[in-house]
Design a protein around this motif. Structure first.
Motif, PDB file in Angstrom:
ATOM      1  N   ARG A  65     -60.208 -19.684 -75.785  1.00 57.33           N
ATOM      2  CA  ARG A  65     -61.440 -19.152 -75.730  1.00 57.33           C
ATOM      3  C   ARG A  65     -62.380 -20.192 -75.553  1.00 57.33           C
ATOM      4  O   ARG A  65     -63.604 -19.855 -74.908  1.00 57.33           O
ATOM      5  CB  ARG A  65     -61.859 -18.411 -76.948  1.00 57.33           C
ATOM      6  N   MET A  66     -62.730 -21.240 -76.353  1.00 59.31           N
ATOM      7  CA  MET A  66     -63.445 -22.397 -76.484  1.00 59.31           C
ATOM      8  C   MET A  66     -63.373 -23.160 -74.802  1.00 59.31           C
ATOM      9  O   MET A  66     -64.390 -23.723 -74.441  1.00 59.31           O
ATOM     10  CB  MET A  66     -63.076 -23.362 -77.371  1.00 59.31           C
ATOM     11  N   SER A  67     -62.179 -22.974 -74.405  1.00 54.96           N
ATOM     12  CA  SER A  67     -62.103 -23.814 -72.976  1.00 54.96           C
ATOM     13  C   SER A  67     -62.223 -22.877 -71.722  1.00 54.96           C
ATOM     14  O   SER A  67     -61.699 -23.358 -70.794  1.00 54.96           O
ATOM     15  CB  SER A  67     -60.577 -24.486 -73.042  1.00 54.96           C
ATOM     16  N   TYR A  68     -63.021 -21.804 -72.092  1.00 54.80           N
ATOM     17  CA  TYR A  68     -63.100 -20.971 -70.628  1.00 54.80           C
ATOM     18  C   TYR A  68     -63.918 -21.797 -69.945  1.00 54.80           C
ATOM     19  O   TYR A  68     -64.815 -22.398 -69.880  1.00 54.80           O
ATOM     20  CB  TYR A  68     -63.846 -19.928 -70.857  1.00 54.80           C
ATOM     21  N   GLY A  69     -63.589 -21.762 -68.459  1.00 53.06           N
ATOM     22  CA  GLY A  69     -63.978 -22.485 -67.401  1.00 53.06           C
ATOM     23  C   GLY A  69     -63.127 -23.640 -66.957  1.00 53.06           C
ATOM     24  O   GLY A  69     -63.528 -24.338 -65.973  1.00 53.06           O
ATOM     25  N   ILE A  70     -62.382 -24.022 -67.653  1.00 61.35           N
ATOM     26  CA  ILE A  70     -61.405 -25.147 -67.436  1.00 61.35           C
ATOM     27  C   ILE A  70     -60.407 -24.778 -66.092  1.00 61.35           C
ATOM     28  O   ILE A  70     -59.529 -23.886 -66.303  1.00 61.35           O
ATOM     29  CB  ILE A  70     -60.400 -25.746 -68.363  1.00 61.35           C
ATOM     30  N   ARG A  71     -60.515 -25.448 -65.033  1.00 64.79           N
ATOM     31  CA  ARG A  71     -59.781 -25.038 -63.802  1.00 64.79           C
ATOM     32  C   ARG A  71     -58.459 -25.675 -63.679  1.00 64.79           C
ATOM     33  O   ARG A  71     -57.440 -24.879 -63.055  1.00 64.79           O
ATOM     34  CB  ARG A  71     -60.628 -25.350 -62.540  1.00 64.79           C
ATOM     35  N   ILE A  95     -54.040 -21.631 -80.768  1.00 63.69           N
ATOM     36  CA  ILE A  95     -53.968 -21.625 -79.297  1.00 63.69           C
ATOM     37  C   ILE A  95     -55.029 -20.681 -78.582  1.00 63.69           C
ATOM     38  O   ILE A  95     -55.468 -21.131 -77.508  1.00 63.69           O
ATOM     39  CB  ILE A  95     -52.485 -21.586 -78.646  1.00 63.69           C
ATOM     40  N   LYS A  96     -55.029 -19.608 -79.132  1.00 66.04           N
ATOM     41  CA  LYS A  96     -55.893 -18.567 -78.706  1.00 66.04           C
ATOM     42  C   LYS A  96     -57.333 -19.074 -78.784  1.00 66.04           C
ATOM     43  O   LYS A  96     -58.376 -18.974 -77.738  1.00 66.04           O
ATOM     44  CB  LYS A  96     -55.932 -17.223 -79.301  1.00 66.04           C
ATOM     45  N   ARG A 102     -53.375 -27.549 -70.887  1.00 71.40           N
ATOM     46  CA  ARG A 102     -52.245 -27.718 -71.571  1.00 71.40           C
ATOM     47  C   ARG A 102     -52.379 -29.016 -72.523  1.00 71.40           C
ATOM     48  O   ARG A 102     -51.857 -29.103 -73.667  1.00 71.40           O
ATOM     49  CB  ARG A 102     -50.902 -27.779 -70.813  1.00 71.40           C
ATOM     50  N   ASN A 103     -52.790 -30.063 -72.175  1.00 72.13           N
ATOM     51  CA  ASN A 103     -52.950 -31.089 -72.825  1.00 72.13           C
ATOM     52  C   ASN A 103     -53.812 -31.083 -74.193  1.00 72.13           C
ATOM     53  O   ASN A 103     -53.577 -31.534 -75.122  1.00 72.13           O
ATOM     54  CB  ASN A 103     -53.434 -32.346 -71.869  1.00 72.13           C
ATOM     55  N   LYS A 104     -54.881 -30.266 -73.865  1.00 71.09           N
ATOM     56  CA  LYS A 104     -55.885 -30.212 -74.871  1.00 71.09           C
ATOM     57  C   LYS A 104     -55.039 -29.133 -75.968  1.00 71.09           C
ATOM     58  O   LYS A 104     -55.251 -29.587 -77.324  1.00 71.09           O
ATOM     59  CB  LYS A 104     -57.126 -29.260 -74.397  1.00 71.09           C
ATOM     60  N   VAL A 105     -54.388 -28.455 -75.565  1.00 73.56           N
ATOM     61  CA  VAL A 105     -53.659 -27.627 -76.595  1.00 73.56           C
ATOM     62  C   VAL A 105     -52.542 -28.430 -77.414  1.00 73.56           C
ATOM     63  O   VAL A 105     -52.395 -28.300 -78.730  1.00 73.56           O
ATOM     64  CB  VAL A 105     -52.824 -26.441 -75.853  1.00 73.56           C
ATOM     65  N   LEU A 106     -51.830 -29.085 -76.677  1.00 77.92           N
ATOM     66  CA  LEU A 106     -50.953 -30.221 -77.422  1.00 77.92           C
ATOM     67  C   LEU A 106     -51.358 -31.115 -78.225  1.00 77.92           C
ATOM     68  O   LEU A 106     -50.795 -31.540 -79.215  1.00 77.92           O
ATOM     69  CB  LEU A 106     -49.863 -30.767 -76.111  1.00 77.92           C
TER      70      LEU A 106
END
Length: 57
Positions: A37-43, A32-33, A49-53
């Protein structure tokens, strides 16, 4: 070494008695961490949440 064993003696003995570890959960937390880090900038939190799940399937 001796002082370390004395202060952690109970935990060390328990690690040999009980076969349980938290390694699986630590792996999920690390994943998840990395995604965060890779998703910095997702507003949009819902998108993150969906990306993590989806990555945990």
């Amino acid at each position: 070494m001796k002082r370390t064993f004395k202060s952690w003696e109970k935990e060390i003995i328990n690690s040999f008695i009980y076969p349980y570890t938290n390694g699986y959960l630590e792996g999920i937390n690390d994943k998840i961490k990395v995604i965060k880090r890779m998703s910095y900038g997702i507003r949009n939190f819902q998108r993150l949440r969906n990306k993590v799940l989806c990555s945990l399937i």
